[in-house]
Design an enzyme around this catalytic site. Structure first.
Site, PDB file in Angstrom:
ATOM      1  N   THR A 209       0.822  -1.208   0.000  1.00  0.00           N
ATOM      2  CA  THR A 209       0.000   0.000   0.000  1.00  0.00           C
ATOM      3  C   THR A 209       0.860   1.263   0.000  1.00  0.00           C
ATOM      4  OG1 THR A 209      -1.717  -1.207   1.159  1.00  0.00           O
ATOM      5  CG2 THR A 209      -1.821   1.180   1.283  1.00  0.00           C
TER       6      THR A 209
ATOM      7  N   ALA B 151      -0.096  10.071  -2.042  1.00  0.00           N
ATOM      8  CA  ALA B 151       1.108  10.814  -1.656  1.00  0.00           C
ATOM      9  C   ALA B 151       0.797  12.182  -1.057  1.00  0.00           C
ATOM     10  CB  ALA B 151       2.059  10.953  -2.843  1.00  0.00           C
TER      11      ALA B 151
ATOM     12  N   HIS C 273      -1.353  14.562   5.011  1.00  0.00           N
ATOM     13  CA  HIS C 273      -2.605  15.062   5.566  1.00  0.00           C
ATOM     14  C   HIS C 273      -2.387  15.732   6.926  1.00  0.00           C
ATOM     15  CE1 HIS C 273      -5.183  12.979   2.691  1.00  0.00           C
ATOM     16  NE2 HIS C 273      -4.468  11.895   2.867  1.00  0.00           N
TER      17      HIS C 273
ATOM     18  N   ILE D 206      -4.867   0.523   8.879  1.00  0.00           N
ATOM     19  CA  ILE D 206      -4.329   1.852   8.557  1.00  0.00           C
ATOM     20  C   ILE D 206      -4.631   2.066   7.082  1.00  0.00           C
ATOM     21  CG2 ILE D 206      -2.288   3.339   8.725  1.00  0.00           C
ATOM     22  CD1 ILE D 206      -2.804   1.889  11.362  1.00  0.00           C
TER      23      ILE D 206
ATOM     24  N   SER E 225       0.898   9.677   6.340  1.00  0.00           N
ATOM     25  CA  SER E 225       0.897  10.876   7.192  1.00  0.00           C
ATOM     26  C   SER E 225       1.023  10.508   8.662  1.00  0.00           C
ATOM     27  CB  SER E 225      -0.395  11.672   6.989  1.00  0.00           C
ATOM     28  OG  SER E 225      -0.597  11.956   5.645  1.00  0.00           O
TER      29      SER E 225
ATOM     30  N   CYS F   7       8.758   8.655 -20.999  1.00  0.00           N
ATOM     31  CA  CYS F   7       9.088   7.702 -22.059  1.00  0.00           C
ATOM     32  C   CYS F   7       8.976   6.269 -21.568  1.00  0.00           C
ATOM     33  CB  CYS F   7      10.449   7.986 -22.670  1.00  0.00           C
ATOM     34  SG  CYS F   7      11.845   7.092 -21.969  1.00  0.00           S
TER      35      CYS F   7
END
Lengths: 415, 467
Positions: B43, B49, B52, B337, B343, B438
């Site tokens: 995860t 990303a 928080h 979680i 965070s 690419c």
């Protein structure tokens, strides 16, 4: 003079600029060897448009670099232009250090790349074994590895057959080729070789709709565009070919005006971009044409560059955009800077979205037809060359120039 | 069997790595056990990303407390070790009257969570801040503390710090059995079982499986798949904040966010799935997020896509974290979680140490080694633009991945680091190579040759490993 990109276009421009007595010509090449994509294309078919000789990709690449060097151009390898530091100043990263390079003019010749799987939004898992032709050729010829045991090739244009050649020659079976168009878009003999000699089926009007496999690819799902029928093909390798996009990031970072059709910088017939003193040529303008066409553009761009270096003029004049309507997809160059300082003797490059037979292409400005040209066959993903000459009839205040096919002049929306 | 460890941490995702790092400060023998081939491959590697603040967590919940604490700790830790973080702030955008009336409710919730500095935005203010927003935005809420963080560097930094301070890292070791004599747990994980006095379950998606080994069945993990699209760097100019929708009862919705690599992220979907390894994207999922993204930032959908991926959040039947300590059993569970783990990780780890420190005597080590991660964020001076670094070692001037501007020196360093990359996939998360537009068109062949040369292993080994 600073040239970004040491492929066929950049090197041809460098050689021609030196021939035209331009004092110092520097080519920045980010790879260890100059020559561009032909370096990795280990098959014949290079050199005809520009040199009237046929040779292999690596030999062609070496020849391009040798001619530029012999003409007196400097080529710095492993030198990446990583940032604009001024209108004609670039930051360069190389093992020799981080430094700025300035030119009185800059030519962008950064080439193009194939859209990889992600950019085509193909769903499924993310296993190993999903490649582009570029990655495939570098693995097979650079790292000297076989790509896999059984591959599916997405695309049926020239480069797709180049991928098939690389795969079969290095011991990978090709299970199928897939194209969303009704038939292949390459030369008859190449298609015959793949289908006849290697027995590779071409699944036309089909799309790759799913990739499966954990760790390594174990298969793909192919869906027919009209019937919706799906089939599964077992394979451990998928090669995405064609669907070219200009490597335009440096051009966009420099704030140059872009053409929505080609996704390259907008240039006029003297290869001037919207940035004063900044020119662009080669496959950066439109995605992949053959190396020879890119080289011819590079060579043609040198005339305008040499004029600019001599008198510093050329920007600030009216620019008339060239627009296409469907089934035309784009034209390059895609603007005219008026007056073009010299007659446009090199042709324009066109692309179509579908197969057309005995079609006439019209060039108009307002109600005036400036040029008509008849084509026996127009094939998608293939280069179509429209003669120049008509450009001197274009006037600055006559509105945009529209290029369309005669049978469907107003169909579709203007681009 | 070797002498037992004091603590075994199962799972080297961001939570397990944070716990191992926290424990490495004490004179304990700790082992970090990971089923996958590298740190942070579950995860932790496929999420949004976002760093928080916890402004919208349920007030009073464990999640609210640990996200708020984790946020403060992460901000400081990121600066210390060089984890890319940018405090961009977030704009919550209300597109209709129903959503507008939700804004004060969210504001109150944020206040209850101790999150300050929120500001209501009129439509005009919103468009002044985000001129590329699609038409129809009515009002907004600015949460200035929200930010973005590198999800790859964070667990790697923590695991690296743990390893250089004596924690043993066992990769490719899936825990499949547990036997206990009441004081020592023996974990079966491949040929070498691991004995430990205390076990911390940070197994993420497999946390319920580990629970079962300890005879506990407090929750079941039902993976919630999120599909995301990453846009190329040319899209980065289209926004300056994280753009959030007004959450509904069931989902936080599809967001558009900048990334610390200078890309733009669009997603996620939220689909409950049964297979804990099904990270495949779907046509419907991608079309769904594209439709949402096209409304929020219409210009985004004309930009080039560099990646699509799916991550699995470790959701359970409860909305809160499942943190349970059994002192008698010597077992600490850090489960459930879901999407805020990155965070909250340092907050969770701090809490875990507090819990373990009750029965387990631990004293701080006198000297701890610090780590410094290579600068991979766009907000940092990266190797290719570091003149003095290139002058010292020309390998930092040799760019081998052009799209992401990764140099041969960085590849070499990642292969030799305390938690080294073992293949292209590991290199990708440590250096950004192959992450770009690419996707290997230019650089794959050269990279394979370079890595084969550096490691003395055949090139084919790396091609197989690339996913």
């Amino acid at each position: 003079m600073v040239i970004v990109g040491g492929g066929p276009a950049g090197l041809a421009a460098a050689a021609e600029l030196r021939r035209r007595q331009v004092g110092r010509v520097l080519v920045l090449e980010r790879e260890g060897e100059p020559g561009g994509i032909p370096r990795d294309c280990h098959h014949a078919g290079f050199g005809w448009p520009d040199l009237k000789r046929m040779m292999s990709g690596p030999a062609y690449a070496r020849g391009c670099a040798a001619r530029a060097r012999a003409a007196g151009a400097e080529i710095w390898t492993e030198s990446s232009a990583t940032r604009w530091r001024g209108a004609r100043t670039l930051q360069v990263t190389s093992p020799h250090g981080l430094f700025d390079v300035s030119g009185r003019a800059v030519l962008l010749a950064t080439g193009c790349r194939e859209r990889p799987r992600a950019a085509r939004l193909v769903p499924g898992t993310r296993p190993a074994g999903v490649l582009t032709t570029g990655a495939l050729q570098r693995i097979v010829h650079g790292a000297r590895e076989r790509a896999g045991r059984r591959a599916v090739v997405v695309g049926a244009e020239h480069v797709s057959y180049s991928a098939v050649h690389t795969l079969t020659a290095s011991g990978t079976e090709v299970a199928a080729m897939i194209t969303d168009l009704p038939r292949h878009q390459t030369y008859g003999p190449l298609a015959w070789l793949a289908a006849g000699r290697h027995g590779i089926p071409l699944l036309a009007q089909s799309e790759l709709t799913r990739i499966s496999g954990k760790g390594r690819v174990d298969g793909v799902e192919v869906t027919h565009r009209t019937t919706g029928a799906t089939q599964s093909i077992a394979c451990d390798t998928v090669v995405f070919t064609g669907d070219w996009i200009p490597d335009h990031e440096l051009a966009r970072a420099g704030g140059l005006a872009m053409d929505p059709g080609t996704r390259g910088p907008r240039v006029d017939a003297s290869y001037r971009t919207s940035g004063p003193g900044v020119f662009a040529a080669g496959n950066l303008l439109h995605g992949a044409e053959t190396a020879g066409i890119a080289a011819l553009e590079g060579r043609a761009s040198a005339a305008g560059i040499a004029r600019f270096l001599a008198d510093g003029a050329g920007w600030g004049a009216p620019v008339v955009p060239l627009s296409v309507t469907r089934p035309l997809v784009w034209i390059s160059p895609n603007a005219l800077g008026l007056p073009e300082a010299a007659p446009v003797d090199h042709p324009f490059v066109l692309r179509v979205a579908e197969f057309l037979r005995d079609e006439t292409v019209d060039v108009r400005q307002g109600a005036r037809i400036l040029h008509r040209e008849r084509f026996r066959a127009l094939v998608p993903n293939r280069s179509i060359r429209l003669r120049g000459g008509w450009t001197r009839a274009v006037v600055a205040d006559g509105g945009p120039v529209l290029i369309s096919t005669a049978s469907r002049p107003r169909e579709g929306e203007a681009r | 069997m070797a002498a037992p460890f004091d603590v075994a941490v199962i799972g080297a995702g961001v939570v397990g790595a944070a716990v191992a790092r926290a424990l490495s400060a004490f004179d304990l023998r700790t082992v970090l056990i990971e089923a996958g081939p590298d740190v942070g491959t579950g995860t932790s590697k496929a999420n949004t990303a976002i760093l928080h603040t916890g402004f919208d967590a349920a007030p009073g919940s464990m999640e609210a407390r640990l996200v708020a604490r984790g946020y403060a700790l992460m901000s400081a830790y990121a600066a210390e070790v060089g984890i890319p973080v940018e405090q961009t702030g977030a704009c919550l955008v209300a597109w209709n009257e129903d959503e507008v009336v939700q804004l004060p409710v969210i504001e109150e919730k944020a206040a209850a969570n101790g999150c300050r500095g929120l500001r209501r935005l009129s439509g005009d203010e919103l468009y002044a801040m985000e001129p590329h927003l699609g038409p129809g935005a009515r009002a907004g809420l600015l949460i200035p503390g929200e930010g973005i963080v590198c999800p790859f560097t964070a667990p790697l930094a923590m695991a690296t710090e743990a390893v250089v301070n004596g924690v043993e890292l066992r990769l490719d070791s899936r825990v499949t059995s547990m036997e206990s004599d009441g004081s020592i747990h023996v974990l079966g994980c491949g040929p070498d079982p691991i004995a430990a006095r205390y076990v911390v379950n940070a197994a993420g998606l497999q946390a319920d499986t580990i629970e079962g080994l300890f005879g506990r069945h407090r929750f079941r993990v039902r993976p919630r798949r999120g599909e995301l699209i990453v846009y190329d760097k040319m899209a980065r100019r289209l926004l300056s904040h994280v753009l959030l929708p007004v959450p509904t009862k069931t989902t936080k919705g599809v967001l558009v966010a900048p990334t610390v690599f200078g890309n733009v992220l669009l997603g996620p979907t939220a689909t409950d799935v049964d297979d804990k390894e099904d990270r495949s994207t779907t046509r419907e999922g991608l079309e769904y997020v594209l439709a949402k993204g096209g409304r929020v930032l219409p210009a985004l959908v004309n930009e080039e896509v560099t990646a699509t991926y799916a991550g699995l959040r470790a959701a359970t039947e409860s909305s809160d974290y499942q943190i349970h300590f059994d002192p008698v059993l010597r077992y600490l569970c850090l489960g459930g979680i879901r999407s805020t783990g990155l965070s909250a990780s340092l907050g969770i780890a701090e809490h875990a140490v507090e819990l373990l420190a009750g029965p387990l005597p631990m004293t701080l080590k006198r000297d701890r080694k610090k780590v410094r991660m290579p600068p991979v964020g766009e907000g940092m001076v990266r190797a290719y633009e570091d003149a003095s670094l290139i002058a010292r070692d020309p390998e930092y001037g040799r760019i081998v991945c052009h799209c992401e501007r990764v140099t041969a020196g960085e590849i070499r360093d990642a292969l030799r680091s305390p938690v080294p990359a073992r293949g292209l996939e590991g290199l990708r998360r440590r250096t950004r190579c192959l992450q770009g537009r690419c996707q290997g068109f230019y650089c794959l062949g050269g990279l394979v040759s370079l890595v084969a040369r550096e490691t003395g292993r055949p090139a084919a080994a790396f091609l197989e490993a690339l996913a």
